[in-house]
Design a protein around this motif. Structure first.
Motif, short mmCIF file in Angstrom:
data_model
loop_
_atom_site.label_atom_id
_atom_site.label_comp_id
_atom_site.label_asym_id
_atom_site.label_seq_id
_atom_site.Cartn_x
_atom_site.Cartn_y
_atom_site.Cartn_z
N UNK A 241 42.83 51.05 30.89
CA UNK A 241 43.37 49.95 31.94
C UNK A 241 42.31 49.38 32.69
N UNK A 242 41.30 50.21 33.06
CA UNK A 242 40.34 49.53 33.85
C UNK A 242 39.39 48.61 33.26
N UNK A 243 39.15 49.30 32.03
CA UNK A 243 38.05 48.40 30.81
C UNK A 243 38.86 46.84 30.95
N UNK A 244 40.22 46.97 30.61
CA UNK A 244 40.81 45.74 30.26
C UNK A 244 40.76 44.76 31.47
N UNK A 245 40.87 45.43 32.58
CA UNK A 245 40.84 44.54 33.74
C UNK A 245 39.40 44.28 33.91
N UNK A 246 38.41 45.16 33.89
CA UNK A 246 37.15 44.55 34.04
C UNK A 246 36.79 43.25 33.15
N UNK A 247 37.28 43.60 31.79
CA UNK A 247 36.70 42.40 31.03
C UNK A 247 37.49 41.30 31.60
N UNK A 248 38.49 41.03 31.84
CA UNK A 248 39.31 39.86 32.54
C UNK A 248 38.61 39.34 33.61
N UNK A 249 38.14 40.29 34.54
CA UNK A 249 37.34 40.16 35.89
C UNK A 249 35.91 39.50 35.62
N UNK A 250 35.03 40.14 34.79
CA UNK A 250 33.94 39.88 34.41
C UNK A 250 33.79 38.60 33.61
N UNK A 251 34.60 38.28 32.43
CA UNK A 251 34.10 37.30 31.39
C UNK A 251 35.46 36.73 30.78
N UNK A 252 36.48 36.88 31.32
CA UNK A 252 37.99 36.30 30.90
C UNK A 252 38.23 36.33 29.49
N UNK A 253 37.84 37.49 28.97
CA UNK A 253 37.78 37.66 27.59
C UNK A 253 37.11 37.00 26.39
N UNK A 254 35.97 36.25 27.19
CA UNK A 254 35.48 35.08 26.44
C UNK A 254 33.77 35.44 26.20
N UNK A 255 33.33 36.76 26.45
CA UNK A 255 31.93 37.11 26.08
C UNK A 255 31.06 36.29 27.22
N UNK A 256 29.99 36.12 26.86
CA UNK A 256 28.91 35.31 27.48
C UNK A 256 29.57 34.20 28.16
N UNK A 257 30.19 32.99 27.43
CA UNK A 257 30.55 31.74 28.07
C UNK A 257 31.83 32.07 29.13
N UNK A 258 32.50 33.05 29.03
CA UNK A 258 33.32 33.65 30.06
C UNK A 258 32.69 33.94 31.06
N UNK A 259 31.63 34.63 31.41
CA UNK A 259 30.97 35.15 32.14
C UNK A 259 30.38 33.98 33.16
N UNK A 260 29.72 32.95 32.32
CA UNK A 260 29.33 31.83 32.93
C UNK A 260 30.59 31.09 33.75
N UNK A 261 31.54 30.91 32.92
CA UNK A 261 32.98 30.27 33.68
C UNK A 261 33.31 31.10 34.94
N UNK A 262 33.33 32.54 34.95
CA UNK A 262 33.53 32.98 36.14
C UNK A 262 32.47 32.77 37.28
N UNK A 263 31.26 32.35 36.95
CA UNK A 263 30.15 32.10 37.74
C UNK A 263 30.58 30.84 38.51
N UNK A 264 30.96 29.91 37.67
CA UNK A 264 31.26 28.59 38.15
C UNK A 264 32.48 28.62 39.02
N UNK A 265 33.34 29.45 38.82
CA UNK A 265 34.51 29.66 39.86
C UNK A 265 33.97 30.35 41.13
N UNK A 266 33.23 31.44 41.10
CA UNK A 266 32.42 31.77 42.21
C UNK A 266 31.84 30.70 43.08
N UNK A 267 31.01 29.98 42.16
CA UNK A 267 30.39 28.81 43.04
C UNK A 267 31.14 27.80 43.70
N UNK A 268 32.43 27.39 42.92
CA UNK A 268 33.44 26.56 43.61
C UNK A 268 33.82 27.03 44.97
N UNK A 269 34.09 28.52 45.05
CA UNK A 269 34.77 29.11 46.12
C UNK A 269 33.43 29.24 47.19
#
Length: 391
Positions: A138-166
């Motif tokens: 369960x925590x692995x699933x949640x971490x995958x969502x939190x860290x990269x939106x199930x989209x690997x490297x590009x999901x990780x960058x997307x998460x960084x963009x959201x953090x930058x907007x915040x």
């Protein structure tokens, strides 16, 4: 007619305020749905270790008093005996839980560290304790969502963009809120003048309370999103340079990765001789993307709370047992390593984790009520327009 300097300054100040108001509104609105997900998943992940242990995904082992742990080579040999179709690829020495050692076992042809699967062993007896595929917990699933939106490297960058907007929303929010501080007592909630005004005062007050926490989490979130890029740069520059310090002889025969001439304990001894104030934390076999075809790579951590997350890297020749090179990680990687425990509140034990959860929930509130404030304002504007048209 010329404009006075005072008038120009007022207009300039007004434009600056309006620009920040626009930034705060739209950066927040774009980030809101994604940031709500990050707040919820982040609050859960603060206790990911406790959740994994409670659900039985991490084996519990009683500490054996003052008993000395078995040599790492013995534990690795036990893993090879248990899983002869696999080869050892890494060993994790858990500083917080020395009673268990984690051996990464991978297919014989594996060259990437991520291909290894963790197998737990009792550090004192060498007894196998089972394995867990953390990506399927369960925590692995949640971490995958939190860290990269199930989209690997590009999901990780997307998460960084959201953090930058915040982050932009936070900084611009400070500029927007500053004029109200001069007019109102800090923390005042104006009641009896409508729900929207109460929600606005709550938004401003709670936003000011969690501002420091939110800045830490968003800045570290941006840093972690760039971690993959930073790691790739280090692998192709410093790690590659370190691996050239021990040239392979022209007549050298290929290493048999399942039976290396130098054991992992001998490699650790060589690393500790060069770094006597450090202790082994993570050890990687030759033939992976985080070592070289000939070297063990050993991450050596500090022994004090302030430096146990800051590693030095030692490369040890797996044929001769000699140290090839040892150096600290570059500053950009150290910044990312420090960012992870700060991001998840993993520096000060339970009190800090509880503070992180409380801050996450408060931020969840102001993110949601900020969207509601915008919607309520927009609805009122539409209603006023409709009334004007019908008159």
């Amino acid at each position: 007619m010329s404009t006075s300097p005072a008038t120009s300054a007022v207009r300039s100040k007004g434009r600056f305020f309006r620009a920040n108001l626009w930034l705060h509104r739209w950066a927040s609105l774009v980030a809101t749905p994604f940031f709500l997900v990050l707040c919820i998943t982040g609050a859960i992940l603060i206790f990911h270790e406790e959740i994994d242990e409670a659900l039985g995904y991490v084996p519990a082992v009683e500490r054996a008093g003052n008993a000395a742990p078995k040599p790492l080579a013995d534990i690795v040999a036990a893993a090879q005996k248990q899983l002869p179709e696999l080869r050892p690829i890494s060993v994790f020495v858990d500083i917080e839980h020395p009673e268990r050692t984690v051996v990464g076992m991978a297919p014989l042809t594996a060259t990437k560290l991520e291909e290894g699967k963790p197998y737990f062993y009792n550090s004192y007896s060498g007894e196998p304790l089972g394995t867990t595929d953390f990506e399927k917990t369960p925590t692995g699933f949640i971490l995958e969502l939190h860290a990269n939106w199930f989209a690997g490297f590009f999901g990780q960058l997307f998460g960084g963009l959201i953090a930058l907007l915040v982050l932009i929303s936070l900084i611009s929010g400070v500029v927007v809120y500053a004029p109200y501080v001069r007019k109102l007592l800090f923390g005042m909630i104006r009641r009896g003048r409508g729900t929207r005004l109460v929600q606005l005062d709550l938004h401003n007050f709670i936003g000011a309370v969690v501002l420091g926490w939110a800045l830490v989490v968003t800045i570290t979130g941006v840093a972690l999103a760039l971690g993959g890029v930073a790691l790739a740069i280090w692998q192709s520059t410093e790690l590659k340079e370190m691996a050239t310090k021990t040239p392979v002889a022209a007549d050298a025969t290929p290493l048999v990765l399942t039976a290396l001439p130098v054991t992992i304990d001998q490699a650790v001894t060589a690393a500790q001789a060069a770094l006597p104030d450090k202790r082994p934390y993570f050890l990687i076999w030759p033939g992976t993307d985080f070592s070289s075809p000939r070297h063990y790579m050993i991450l050596m951590s500090g022994t004090q709370p302030y430096d146990e997350r800051l590693f030095d890297v030692a490369l040890v020749d797996a044929v001769s047992g000699q140290l090839a090179d040892a150096r600290p990680l570059p500053l950009y990687l150290k910044a990312i390593l420090i960012s992870e425990p700060l991001h998840f509140g993993d520096y000060g034990g339970l009190p800090l984790k509880l503070l992180w959860v409380a801050s996450s929930l408060l931020t969840l509130f102001i993110t949601g009520n900020g969207a509601w404030l915008w919607w309520a304002r927009r609805r009122r504007a539409v209603a006023r327009t409709a009334t004007a048209v019908t008159r």
